[in-house]
Design an enzyme around this catalytic site. Sequence first.
Site, mmCIF file in Angstrom:
data_model
loop_
_atom_site.group_PDB
_atom_site.id
_atom_site.type_symbol
_atom_site.label_atom_id
_atom_site.label_comp_id
_atom_site.label_asym_id
_atom_site.label_seq_id
_atom_site.Cartn_x
_atom_site.Cartn_y
_atom_site.Cartn_z
ATOM 1 N N GLU A 86 11.170 21.313 -65.162
ATOM 2 C CA GLU A 86 12.165 21.821 -66.104
ATOM 3 C C GLU A 86 11.806 23.167 -66.731
ATOM 4 O O GLU A 86 12.689 23.919 -67.127
ATOM 5 C CB GLU A 86 12.370 20.787 -67.223
ATOM 6 C CG GLU A 86 13.004 19.492 -66.777
ATOM 7 C CD GLU A 86 14.465 19.671 -66.372
ATOM 8 O OE1 GLU A 86 15.187 20.437 -67.058
ATOM 9 O OE2 GLU A 86 14.883 19.078 -65.368
ATOM 10 N N SER A 92 32.499 -39.133 -88.051
ATOM 11 C CA SER A 92 31.538 -40.056 -88.669
ATOM 12 C C SER A 92 30.129 -39.500 -88.737
ATOM 13 O O SER A 92 29.268 -40.083 -89.409
ATOM 14 C CB SER A 92 31.535 -41.379 -87.906
ATOM 15 O OG SER A 92 32.747 -42.071 -88.113
#
Length: 809
Positions: free
Chosen positions: A101, A492
């Site tokens: 780069e 229940s």
Amino acid sequence: MTTSTRERRKRLAKKIALWGGLGLLVSTALVMATIATVFWYYGRDKNLPSINSVGDYHPKQVTVLLDKKGERIAEIFSERRSYVAYEDVPQIQVDAFVVAEDASFWSHGGIDYRGMVRAFFTNLRSGKTKQGASTITQQVVKTFVLSPERTFKRKIQEIILARRLEKKLSKKDILTLYMNQIYFGHGRYGVQEAARYYFGKDIEDVTVGEAAMLAGLPQSPENISPRKNATRAKERQAYVLNQLVKHGKITADEAKKWIDAPIQVVRDPFPHLGDAPEWLEGVKQELTAKYGAGGLDTLGAAVRTTMRPDIQAAARDALRSALRAVDARHKLGRPIRKVSADKLAAETAKLAKKLGGKPRPGATYEAVVTAVHDGDKELVVDLGGWTAALVLGGPDDERWNPPAAGGARKKPGERFAPGDVIRVALPPPLAEGESPREAKHGKNIVVLAPGPEGAIVVMDPQTREVWAMVGGYSVRAGGFNRATMARRQPGSAFKPIVFATAVATGRFTPATVVNDAPEVYDLWKPQNYKKGAFEGPVRLRYALAKSINTVAIKLLHDVGPDNAVETAKQLGITGDLPRTLSLALGSGEVTPLEMTNAFATFAAGGVWRAPRFVASIDNDAPASSPEKQVLPPEVAYVVTDMMRSVVEQGTAGKARSLKLTIAGKTGTSNDSKDTWFVGMTPDVVVGVWIGYDDNTPLGRGEAGGVTALPAFIDTMKAVGAKNRPFPKPGNVGGARIDLVTGLLAADGAPESSTMMEVFVAGTEPTEVAPLPGQIDASTFVTDEYGDEALPPEDGGEGGGGAGPETVPR
């Protein structure tokens, strides 16, 4: 030519050279002045971004969720990045980035002027942009400070800020920012996540060839990706390797070795990623409580969850098996009947009346199969003058057509035939990123009607570590996790909370006798599961084991709904609960996680803690969650012991096959819309819920002991719990009682007519029961856990239970 002529020409040439040089000098000065003016003008711009914050780097990072074994199972991120320090990046990777780069990075002051000139003439000759001139420093400025627009002003600002950044930060700091911030394709940011994604390793372990490949990616990540374009990736890697040779970082032989070798990317870097999407929400909540809502974006931690992968997998398999069992009992995902050819017209006419023109989203319809296409894995169906294609073989079909032992699945023709009637529905809305459904044999598309869903939570009652959490048959990341999001009636399964409220008053014990008889409360006449069946006087232990509704309602009437609601809140139930007598039958709404944690509080001696999903953050264990004694230990123990009878003599008898000391409670809400079983040992609690998302009744015969209990049993087999009793606290006593009256057993009473009962100390009966035969047998229930209830093996809510037609609507 005469001498004078030559001299005149010389003088002219000197003048031209002088004026030309002067003109060039003036032009250069003007250009330099112009450039200086431009830089001065833009440099003093009040809107010029500041670079002061660049060095204070707190990037967005991925927080990874690991299971108990360290496998990555989920991720929390807005950008998938893991920060890595400069010192942890191998030198070859640093060199590769620089030569690829910005070869003069270590020597320039932020701007490579020579490179800019070179790029200018290269691009001028080619007529297009072939070579860039941005340094790594400039790329950092563009990424962190400036907008992506391409204008003259922005380019000047970039140069100004690049020079300033070079004065503010060291070269290593700038490279650190660059390597952590840039994009590497496939949603990966920073070199660490790139190395993990492409090669399945940390950046510190990459080879020379891998480093070169990574360094080449930022130029065009998606186009150079070896997962998308192997040829382009190889070309770019070779370029970087040759640049490394050119700048003396590696030898030519080393470069050739990697140029000749193929790029080996891992097929699946995280094979368990996505195995447990349900865990995202629970972990997020725990982390948000610790770091705040905005803290997760930059946390970047390795979070080891409490999930045990073996139990998670077993729980998921157990839930799927239970759901498939419901599917089979009610012919879901398969033909429900067959229509002969001569009756087909009448059938479609009947379906057309039910259809009403066209199907509606969310509704279920019957349809007749008119054609089967094995090659395309499609059916053509008629809903009553409205034909559609039904595509098989996709992910949503896996439930209805699981693979056989050899892995093969049935062909459409082996499952369906023309004339079959099946249940169908319109497809659900597409999930994010999901491709639209396509069919070859119809414009309209339907799917097999959805089946019931469910959830399982497995928890350590002492630490509240959640070991497994399954939120449905197939849950997607960010989808509906029924374990934590579904608010359903517990039926229940809520009764132990009512019984605990009663026992805590000191006026009720497991031996207290309450009359199971019909009563009317404000025009409401509650029924037992077996409608019209009442057993007369029964002990509370028996009433809980058989899930007798009338007894639970009488208890709640006595202690008051407000007190029961307060008990539920103390146990961690957060939703709104009705302060009416129907609460005794579980008419409120809870989540499976809440119910499991409430039962864990019983198993932990009445100590409440919040569920824990996180075992450690970056190897540091979080502080223990606060605990609170919400039930007296003796009350928690007595009610837990009563729940043992649900398994030993009641509605959860099938769990006896585990040969463990188990306490728990079944639950079935009105019309069997919800089925539950929450069971526990001293070391583990497992909560199971099964029902339809839209509250459709599950169908005839479905109940907690039939539908949910099998998933509990299968999950417990994988847990491998040891058989040991629940620890008894000091304030618990015991006495031998008479099974009929609940009073102290008389001396000489037959052993079959008595039992040892547990009591909160000081609440034991003091009166002695008559010997059998000395009382009128018609006054009391004399059978020991017998009577007319459904047998425990059948899983019914027996003489009680929050079953069909028990909760007013």
